[in-house]
Design a protein around this motif. Structure first.
Motif, mmCIF file in Angstrom:
data_model
loop_
_atom_site.group_PDB
_atom_site.id
_atom_site.type_symbol
_atom_site.label_atom_id
_atom_site.label_comp_id
_atom_site.label_asym_id
_atom_site.label_seq_id
_atom_site.Cartn_x
_atom_site.Cartn_y
_atom_site.Cartn_z
ATOM 1 N N GLY A 99 0.791 -1.432 -0.014
ATOM 2 C CA GLY A 99 0.089 0.054 -0.062
ATOM 3 C C GLY A 99 1.050 1.158 0.070
ATOM 4 O O GLY A 99 0.602 2.084 -0.976
ATOM 5 N N LEU A 100 1.968 1.327 0.620
ATOM 6 C CA LEU A 100 2.845 2.426 0.965
ATOM 7 C C LEU A 100 3.666 2.444 -0.802
ATOM 8 O O LEU A 100 3.663 3.705 -1.016
ATOM 9 N N LEU A 101 3.815 1.387 -1.148
ATOM 10 C CA LEU A 101 4.504 1.517 -2.600
ATOM 11 C C LEU A 101 3.335 2.028 -3.569
ATOM 12 O O LEU A 101 3.708 2.783 -4.496
ATOM 13 N N ALA A 102 2.043 1.741 -3.230
ATOM 14 C CA ALA A 102 1.069 2.283 -4.302
ATOM 15 C C ALA A 102 0.910 3.678 -3.853
ATOM 16 O O ALA A 102 0.755 4.629 -5.023
ATOM 17 N N MET A 103 0.938 4.229 -2.999
ATOM 18 C CA MET A 103 0.733 5.784 -2.713
ATOM 19 C C MET A 103 2.159 6.529 -3.101
ATOM 20 O O MET A 103 2.025 7.557 -3.572
ATOM 21 N N SER A 104 3.354 5.784 -3.005
ATOM 22 C CA SER A 104 4.346 6.381 -3.565
ATOM 23 C C SER A 104 4.403 6.550 -5.010
ATOM 24 O O SER A 104 4.921 7.533 -5.688
ATOM 25 N N GLY A 105 4.002 5.690 -5.802
ATOM 26 C CA GLY A 105 3.566 5.717 -7.210
ATOM 27 C C GLY A 105 2.646 6.785 -7.664
ATOM 28 O O GLY A 105 2.726 7.512 -8.605
ATOM 29 N N LEU A 106 1.653 7.012 -6.703
ATOM 30 C CA LEU A 106 0.655 8.067 -6.950
ATOM 31 C C LEU A 106 1.509 9.455 -6.924
ATOM 32 O O LEU A 106 1.176 10.376 -7.598
ATOM 33 N N ALA A 107 2.333 9.611 -5.906
ATOM 34 C CA ALA A 107 3.180 10.807 -5.743
ATOM 35 C C ALA A 107 4.023 10.850 -6.834
ATOM 36 O O ALA A 107 4.142 12.199 -7.393
ATOM 37 N N LEU A 108 4.697 9.994 -7.432
ATOM 38 C CA LEU A 108 5.509 10.105 -8.610
ATOM 39 C C LEU A 108 4.712 10.635 -9.663
ATOM 40 O O LEU A 108 5.139 11.169 -10.555
ATOM 41 N N MET A 109 3.478 9.973 -9.939
ATOM 42 C CA MET A 109 2.424 10.432 -10.978
ATOM 43 C C MET A 109 2.276 11.856 -10.893
ATOM 44 O O MET A 109 2.136 12.432 -11.834
ATOM 45 N N ALA A 110 1.857 12.254 -9.731
ATOM 46 C CA ALA A 110 1.695 13.701 -9.417
ATOM 47 C C ALA A 110 2.978 14.526 -9.867
ATOM 48 O O ALA A 110 2.983 15.760 -10.548
#
Length: 408
Positions: A88-99
């Motif tokens: 889940g933390l990796l998913a949130m990091s991916g969303l931050a990279l997307m932003a």
């Protein structure tokens, strides 16, 4: 004596193994896509090779620095939840990279900060997931489970870079978003596994004794110590991946397309061998076969270093991947099968650091040696050294050399 293992494909009838395998493939796919996109994105921002090096350092450092803690957590808490939270933390990091990517031009330091978070999440996910696998399948099918698990990872390693590179044409935000979705699905898959009791029903105090228990255990087990250190030294000396661009451009004259073919060959060799091992698990003489596999890896590396033909070079790299898969299969089976369940997380954390160190330091060793003596001599010397290591480890670790069955 254990009864013969049934066909490896019957493991997919096991609901929990299907969920675990799905999470394994999804996370491998996401890691590979994200790595391609991060590399291109950072290079677009900086035009600096050194900046790319810092990306790798930011990802690896948390695993190295936190190995004692991450293993302790995997052995103390519900491993499903540890892995799911990490994904889940990796998913949130991916969303931050997307932003960040959607924002366009930006300073590079937030990417480094996010890669530290990614590395930290992986540092917790890896030992928890490795320690969880042996609890999901019958003991007689453990070897097949290792092979299928590795084949899923290697399949993702073939598919992920190509998919990430293809989708990058639509923008890095697309790749980061898809990677985040894969991590999120992996978290849901792992948490859907039937609850397993935590390795420890009590939560012992964090002391040097409990933190160092993984290292202490490995040192006390000659077979496990021999298998882990053999892989560390062999990959450290014999890896040629970092030098493939030089061979593609200056030895084989095949350009970027040829480089892509060369990079895919070890993973294809690993997948093919893993499929065979899943159907026909090794049951006898596993210690000698591990040593032979490392020797074959070294011999194929020498062949690659001396080759001036693209087909021959591809074949040699295919063989290195196949031999490495045999090594991974035996090593992971010994490490996870020999280790008591209450210790598996801490031992897996140490094993993860050893693997990461051999890959990262191996690339540095290859590059540094090539700078002094040239790429071709560096690869040949590394292959010969790997052959010597296989012979030496057979003498240093007689218990490993004499090991017959995977699971005793």
């Amino acid at each position: 004596m254990l009864s013969p293992a049934p066909s490896g494909w019957t493991l997919f009838r096991n609901r929990d193994f299907r969920l675990f395998g799905g999470a394994r493939f999804l996370t491998g796919l996401a890691y590979q896509m994200q790595a391609v996109a991060v590399g291109w994105f950072v290079y677009d921002l900086t035009r600096s090779a050194l900046a790319l090096g810092f990306v790798g350092l930011a990802s690896f450092a948390p695993a190295m620095l936190g190995a004692l803690i991450t293993g302790h957590v995997a052995d103390t808490y519900d491993r499903r939840r540890v892995a799911a939270i990490a994904y889940g933390l990796l998913a949130m990091s991916g969303l931050a990279l997307m932003a960040l990517a959607a924002h366009g031009a930006a300073p590079v330091w937030p990417v480094y900060a996010l890669m530290v978070i990614v590395g930290t999440a992986r540092a917790f996910a890896n030992p928890a997931s490795q320690a969880l696998l042996p609890t999901l399948v019958p003991r007689e099918q453990f070897g097949s489970a290792i092979a299928l698990n590795s084949s899923l990872w290697q399949s993702a390693s073939v598919t992920g870079p190509a998919l990430g590179g293809l989708l990058y044409a639509l923008g890095p935000a697309v790749v980061f978003g898809l990677a985040a979705a894969c991590f999120g699905l992996a978290a849901a898959s792992v948490i859907g596994i039937r609850p397993r009791p935590a390795a420890s029903t009590t939560r012992p105090a964090v002391t040097w004794s409990t933190l160092l228990a993984g290292l202490t255990y490995i040192r006390s087990q000659p077979v496990v110590l021999g298998a882990i250190t053999l892989d560390l030294v062999a990959v450290l000396l014999g890896g040629a991946t970092a030098l493939l661009p030089i061979f593609a451009q200056e030895v084989l004259f095949v350009g970027p397309l040829g480089l892509g073919l060369l990079r895919s060959m070890p993973a294809l060799g690993s997948v093919a061998t893993a499929i065979v091992l899943a159907q026909r698990p090794l049951t006898r003489r596993v210690g000698p076969r591990l040593l032979i596999a490392v020797g074959v890896f070294g011999l194929a590396t020498v062949g690659f270093g001396l080759s001036t033909s693209l087909p021959l070079s591809m074949a040699c790299l295919f063989v290195t991947g196949a031999a490495d898969m045999v090594s991974v299969y035996v090593r992971q089976s010994l490490v996870q099968g020999e280790t008591p369940d209450a210790m598996r997380g801490r031992v897996a954390a140490v094993n993860t650091v050893f693997i990461g160190a051999s890959n990262e330091l191996g690339e540095f060793e290859s590059g540094a040696l090539a700078a002094f003596i040239g790429a071709v001599p560096a690869v040949v010397v590394g292959g010969v050294a790997t052959l010597a290591v296989a012979a030496l480890w057979g003498r240093l670790f007689p218990a490993l050399r004499r090991r017959d069955h995977l699971i005793t």
